[in-house]
Design an enzyme around this catalytic site. Structure first.
Site, PDB file in Angstrom:
ATOM      1  CG  ASP A   1      34.670  45.603  35.742  1.00  0.00           C
ATOM      2  OD1 ASP A   1      33.626  44.943  35.709  1.00  0.00           O
ATOM      3  OD2 ASP A   1      34.675  46.805  36.071  1.00  0.00           O
TER       4      ASP A   1
ATOM      5  CG  ASP B   1      45.181  44.279  33.326  1.00  0.00           C
ATOM      6  OD1 ASP B   1      45.628  45.428  33.538  1.00  0.00           O
ATOM      7  OD2 ASP B   1      44.292  44.062  32.486  1.00  0.00           O
ATOM      8  CG  ASP B   2      44.647  47.909  36.186  1.00  0.00           C
ATOM      9  OD1 ASP B   2      44.151  47.037  35.439  1.00  0.00           O
ATOM     10  OD2 ASP B   2      44.474  49.131  36.006  1.00  0.00           O
TER      11      ASP B   2
HETATM   12  O1  LIG Z   1      37.648  42.880  32.794  1.00  0.00           O
HETATM   13  P1  LIG Z   1      37.342  44.005  31.851  1.00  0.00           P
HETATM   14  O2  LIG Z   1      35.889  44.428  31.921  1.00  0.00           O
HETATM   15  O3  LIG Z   1      37.789  43.743  30.449  1.00  0.00           O
HETATM   16  O4  LIG Z   1      38.104  45.296  32.388  1.00  0.00           O
HETATM   17  C1  LIG Z   1      39.418  45.273  32.890  1.00  0.00           C
HETATM   18  C2  LIG Z   1      40.342  46.082  32.017  1.00  0.00           C
HETATM   19  O5  LIG Z   1      39.864  47.442  31.930  1.00  0.00           O
HETATM   20  C3  LIG Z   1      40.908  48.338  32.259  1.00  0.00           C
HETATM   21  O6  LIG Z   1      41.685  48.654  31.115  1.00  0.00           O
HETATM   22  P2  LIG Z   1      41.236  49.769  30.037  1.00  0.00           P
HETATM   23  O7  LIG Z   1      40.586  49.105  28.863  1.00  0.00           O
HETATM   24  O8  LIG Z   1      40.436  50.827  30.739  1.00  0.00           O
HETATM   25  O9  LIG Z   1      42.581  50.386  29.506  1.00  0.00           O
HETATM   26  P3  LIG Z   1      43.816  50.986  30.320  1.00  0.00           P
HETATM   27  O10 LIG Z   1      44.458  49.823  31.028  1.00  0.00           O
HETATM   28  O11 LIG Z   1      44.679  51.557  29.263  1.00  0.00           O
HETATM   29  O12 LIG Z   1      43.290  52.011  31.288  1.00  0.00           O
HETATM   30  C4  LIG Z   1      41.766  47.552  33.237  1.00  0.00           C
HETATM   31  O13 LIG Z   1      43.094  48.065  33.260  1.00  0.00           O
HETATM   32  C5  LIG Z   1      41.716  46.154  32.677  1.00  0.00           C
HETATM   33  O14 LIG Z   1      42.714  45.947  31.691  1.00  0.00           O
HETATM   34  O1  LIG Z   2      39.827  52.553  36.801  1.00  0.00           O
HETATM   35  C1  LIG Z   2      39.091  51.565  36.609  1.00  0.00           C
HETATM   36  N1  LIG Z   2      38.342  51.067  37.637  1.00  0.00           N
HETATM   37  C2  LIG Z   2      37.503  49.994  37.495  1.00  0.00           C
HETATM   38  O2  LIG Z   2      36.830  49.570  38.450  1.00  0.00           O
HETATM   39  C3  LIG Z   2      37.445  49.409  36.194  1.00  0.00           C
HETATM   40  N2  LIG Z   2      36.735  48.378  35.657  1.00  0.00           N
HETATM   41  C4  LIG Z   2      37.088  48.285  34.374  1.00  0.00           C
HETATM   42  N3  LIG Z   2      37.997  49.231  34.055  1.00  0.00           N
HETATM   43  C5  LIG Z   2      38.234  49.942  35.170  1.00  0.00           C
HETATM   44  N4  LIG Z   2      39.047  51.011  35.361  1.00  0.00           N
HETATM   45 MG   LIG Z   3      43.751  47.832  31.188  1.00  0.00          MG
END
Ligand SMILES: O=P(O)(O)OC[C@H]1O[C@H](OP(=O)(O)OP(=O)(O)O)[C@H](O)[C@@H]1O
Ligand SMILES: O=c1[nH]c(=O)c2nc[nH]c2[nH]1
Ligand SMILES: [Mg+2]
Length: 172
Positions: free
Chosen positions: A110, A106-107
């Site tokens: 958080d 994952d990217d």
């Molecule tokens: O540790 P957490 O608080 O759960 O947050 C982290 C997740 O939030 C973001 O995804 P998002 O739900 O925004 O979806 P996306 O990847 O489609 O942008 C990010 O890419 C992680 O997958």
């Molecule tokens: O673009 C993002 N930046 C963040 O720091 C983050 N945390 C949760 N989801 C996120 N998305």
């Molecule tokens: Mg995500």
């Protein structure tokens, strides 16, 4: 707004990441993962995990990539986690049912809620993210850069170049 602060407003600090920087950080992540593998397949947590998964899989020579599709943030507001698509039967089989030999990408982590849910699906998989905030960090096996919990990371696919006012005019 109804008076509630968004995650980004709570975060306060901004950490903008360019495509170049992201590519470099993904390569650095792969250097570390290369010591841990080999992996049968990469499981990308969409959508944010798709970009690092492509780069990591390319560098590691892994050709099998599956997705687990989870949504929780509407831009910067976290809601309930929704699993829109689970891990495929074929990938599950490759990981012996528990994720052994699979690499979850994952990217970022958080709060760790997304990562925790995927770890429960694949307890023996290796979990890698490019960035980590302190609350989610214990869930991750390998990551590259830690930022403080009150930092919001801006990814290159969510941003565009725009005018920035000079500091003397009050820019942060
Ligand atoms: O540790 P957490 O608080 O759960 O947050 C982290 C997740 O939030 C973001 O995804 P998002 O739900 O925004 O979806 P996306 O990847 O489609 O942008 C990010 O890419 C992680 O997958
Ligand atoms: O673009 C993002 N930046 C963040 O720091 C983050 N945390 C949760 N989801 C996120 N998305
Ligand atoms: Mg995500």
């Amino acid at each position: 707004m109804n008076g509630e602060l968004t995650a980004q407003e709570r975060a306060g600090k901004a950490f903008p990441v360019s495509w170049d920087q992201f590519h470099r950080d993904c390569r650095a992540l792969t250097w570390r993962l290369n010591e841990v593998g080999p992996f049968h397949a990469v499981i990308a947590i969409t959508r944010g995990g798709l970009v690092p998964a492509a780069i990591v899989a390319r560098e590691l020579g892994v050709r099998i990539i599956d997705t687990v599709c989870i949504a929780s943030y509407d831009h910067d507001k976290q809601g309930d986690l929704q699993v829109l698509k689970g891990i495929s039967d074929a990938a599950m089989k490759l990981g012996g049912g528990t994720g052994k030999g699979l690499l979850i990408v994952d990217d970022l982590v958080d709060t760790g809620k997304t990562g925790k849910l995927v770890r429960e699906m694949l307890p023996d998989a290796h979990f890698a993210t490019v960035y980590a905030k302190p609350k989610g960090r214990p869930l991750v096996d390998t990551f590259i850069t830690e930022v403080s919990q009150d930092t919001w990371i801006f990814f290159p696919w969510d941003t565009a170049l725009s005018y920035h006012p000079p500091l003397r005019d009050g820019a942060a």
